[in-house]
Scaffold this motif. Structure first.
Motif, short mmCIF file in Angstrom:
data_model
loop_
_atom_site.label_atom_id
_atom_site.label_comp_id
_atom_site.label_asym_id
_atom_site.label_seq_id
_atom_site.Cartn_x
_atom_site.Cartn_y
_atom_site.Cartn_z
N ASN A 32 0.81 -1.22 0.00
CA ASN A 32 0.00 0.00 0.00
C ASN A 32 0.84 1.27 0.00
OD1 ASN A 32 -2.20 -1.62 0.01
ND2 ASN A 32 -2.56 -1.42 2.22
N GLY A 33 1.87 1.31 -0.81
CA GLY A 33 2.66 2.52 -0.93
C GLY A 33 3.66 2.74 0.18
N TYR A 34 3.79 1.75 1.06
CA TYR A 34 4.79 1.84 2.12
C TYR A 34 5.84 0.76 1.93
CZ TYR A 34 1.84 5.01 4.79
OH TYR A 34 1.10 6.08 5.21
N ASP A 66 7.62 6.06 3.05
CA ASP A 66 6.40 6.37 2.31
C ASP A 66 6.82 6.62 0.87
OD1 ASP A 66 4.09 7.35 1.25
OD2 ASP A 66 3.53 8.42 3.09
N LEU A 67 6.37 5.76 -0.04
CA LEU A 67 6.85 5.84 -1.42
C LEU A 67 6.30 7.04 -2.17
CD1 LEU A 67 6.78 2.07 -2.38
CD2 LEU A 67 8.77 3.44 -1.85
N LYS A 68 5.14 7.57 -1.69
CA LYS A 68 4.55 8.71 -2.39
C LYS A 68 5.27 10.00 -2.03
CE LYS A 68 0.49 6.61 -1.67
NZ LYS A 68 -0.46 6.67 -0.62
N THR A 69 5.43 10.19 -0.73
CA THR A 69 6.03 11.45 -0.28
C THR A 69 7.55 11.35 -0.17
OG1 THR A 69 5.76 10.81 2.01
CG2 THR A 69 3.97 12.09 1.02
#
Lengths: 319, 182
Positions: free
Chosen positions: A140-142, A156-159
């Motif tokens: 989930n993006g982590y 956190d892959l997004k931020t």
């Protein structure tokens, strides 16, 4: 034909089979005995390696020395085989060890055969340490980077921001991560990640070893042994060394030795003992999980320390 | 007359060679194989206890079951030598008599007591959570002896016309406990 003739003929016919069976059974017995002995050798070697690999440095810091571990492992093995001073035999024996893995606090190392080109441009084949790999899990993006205890790094892959700390401490920063929030789930995912990643790597290396084993004239097909989940769970609790020993012929029956051993250095996980006064005013020391124990305020690391305060071992948990 | 006698002797010898000897031989091999299986199962059980530092009812039951698969009845004796660390008092009742020293004493627990700890209740559900704990550094050993007479022992008894002891498959294995877990 007389009955005695028939009997004699019968003996002639059956004797070879009887003898063959006896030889087979003897071989089997010998192989069993040998494999028990070899298991002991391997266990001792791994135990010695795990003892040798921890170095205490300044300020009570501990380091892992991979070189020392491997040295101790092989020395004990050579000593047990009685080939301390026979270089060729040492070389031959090493070929039966496809892989050694060191399970460290934040990742694992693999020691296995590798072909490389040296500085003179010649090809060399040798057992080498592969780079350390971390216990990574993505969901989930982590990106979770686990350790042998509840210390974890989350990216956190997004931020592209990173968080680091004990699970409890970073739980409020990352409220939308289910793994961090739920302690039980965290433990499950952490253990699974560690086991699966090491397993996969080790299995690949063992399969790879077949290529090199042929060069040593070993016809055995190396394949990863079955390690039960219970064993794995047990083995990833602490820094340790995992060694595989496969393919050594046992006697003449065609049986081959196929085993593995794991030794833990016991650094991360420690046993604690608790002292508690009973109703008669006598002090007893207990294990962590003792049913009699109610107050866990006086904590000790060793049983010796407890006894030196004058406390008796508890009768229920028998520490 | 002598012809009859020789015939009888010949008959006895041939019966022995044709029937009894192959059967005896086959059964003796079977004992060999059984011994190997028992040794295998015993080392597996003992090693797992030594590595884990405890015994669960399930471990013991599985060990028993795999042994009985060989078709014999076994007597399993377990022995746990615990090194207990006790404080030294000149008078145990008087708290002030503590000598600021400890002694290492051996406490040996045998099969019966271990089993009592593993199976305190009648139903399996009650026993499921029971564990017998050992400490790192303790010694644990198991001895397995067959109680019934194996088929090969029976045949040999018949041949020798003598009473033979039952214990043929004797396996003893043990060692130091390496780790302790909760």
């Amino acid at each position: 034909m007389k009955i005695t003739d028939i009997a004699v003929l019968f003996v002639f016919i059956t004797m070879p089979f009887v003898l063959l069976m006896r030889i087979k059974a003897d071989n089997l017995k010998y192989a069993e005995y040998r494999s028990t002995v070899l298991n002991r050798y391997l266990d001792t070697a791994v135990e010695d390696a795990s003892y040798a690999m921890t170095i205490r440095g300044i300020g009570d810091k501990t380091f892992i020395s991979r070189e020392k571990a491997v040295e101790a492992f092989f020395n004990t093995l050579y000593a047990n085989f009685g080939i301390m001073h026979v270089e060729t035999a040492k070389h031959a024996l090493r070929a039966y060890i496809p892989v050694i893995a060191i399970i460290d606090y934040d990742g694992w190392w693999i020691y296995s055969m590798e072909t490389y080109t040296n500085s003179k441009g010649e090809k060399e084949r040798e057992m080498v340490w592969k780079p350390k790999k971390p216990y990574v899990y993505e969901k989930n993006g982590y990106l979770y980077i686990f350790t042998l205890d509840d210390y974890v790094r989350v990216i956190d892959l997004k931020t592209k921001s990173a968080y680091e700390g004990k699970r409890r401490d970073i739980a409020y920063i990352l409220p939308d991560s289910e793994i961090i929030r739920d302690e039980e789930l965290f433990e499950q995912v952490r253990k699974r990640t560690i086991i699966e990643s090491i397993k996969e790597d080790v299995n690949a290396e063992i399969n790879e070893h077949n290529k090199y084993a042929k060069l040593y004239g070993i016809t055995y097909h190396f394949s990863p042994p079955l390690i039960s989940d219970g064993d794995w769970q047990q083995n990833i609790e602490d820094i340790g060394i995992l060694a595989f020993f496969q393919g050594l012929p046992l006697g003449l029956g065609g049986e081959r030795f196929n085993s593995y051993a794991l030794g833990a250095a016991r650094i991360v996980r420690k046993n604690h003992y608790f002292i508690q006064q009973d109703m008669n005013g006598i002090f007893y020391y207990h294990r962590d999980n003792c049913p009699v124990l109610t107050a866990k305020d006086r904590i000790y690391d060793t049983r010796q320390e407890c006894a030196l305060t004058g406390a008796f071992p508890c009768h229920a948990c028998n520490p | 007359m002598s012809d009859t006698l020789s015939k009888i002797v010949a008959l006895v010898i041939s019966v022995f060679l044709l029937f009894i000897f192959p059967v005896e031989n086959l059964l003796a091999r079977q004992d060999d194989i059984t011994r190997i299986i028992v040794l295998n199962e015993t080392t597996e059980f003992v090693d797992s206890v030594r590595n884990l530092g405890y015994i669960t009812p399930l471990m013991y039951i599985q060990f028993r079951e795999s042994l009985s698969a060989t078709g014999n009845v076994y007597d399993i004796t377990m022995e746990h030598i615990h090194f207990s660390i006790d404080p030294v008092y000149t008078d145990p009742v008087d708290m002030t008599s503590f000598q600021h020293d400890y002694k290492i004493n051996r406490r040996i627990t045998y099969t019966e007591e271990i089993l009592e700890r593993l199976f305190p209740g009648d139903s399996m559900a009650e026993n499921n959570n029971c564990r017998y704990h050992l400490s790192a550094g303790d010694i644990f050993r198991v001895k397995v002896v067959n109680l019934n007479k194996t088929p090969s022992a029976k045949v040999q008894q018949m041949l020798l016309m003598a009473e033979l002891p039952a214990g043929r498959i004797i396996v003893s294995y043990g060692g130091m406990v390496r780790d302790e877990n909760n």
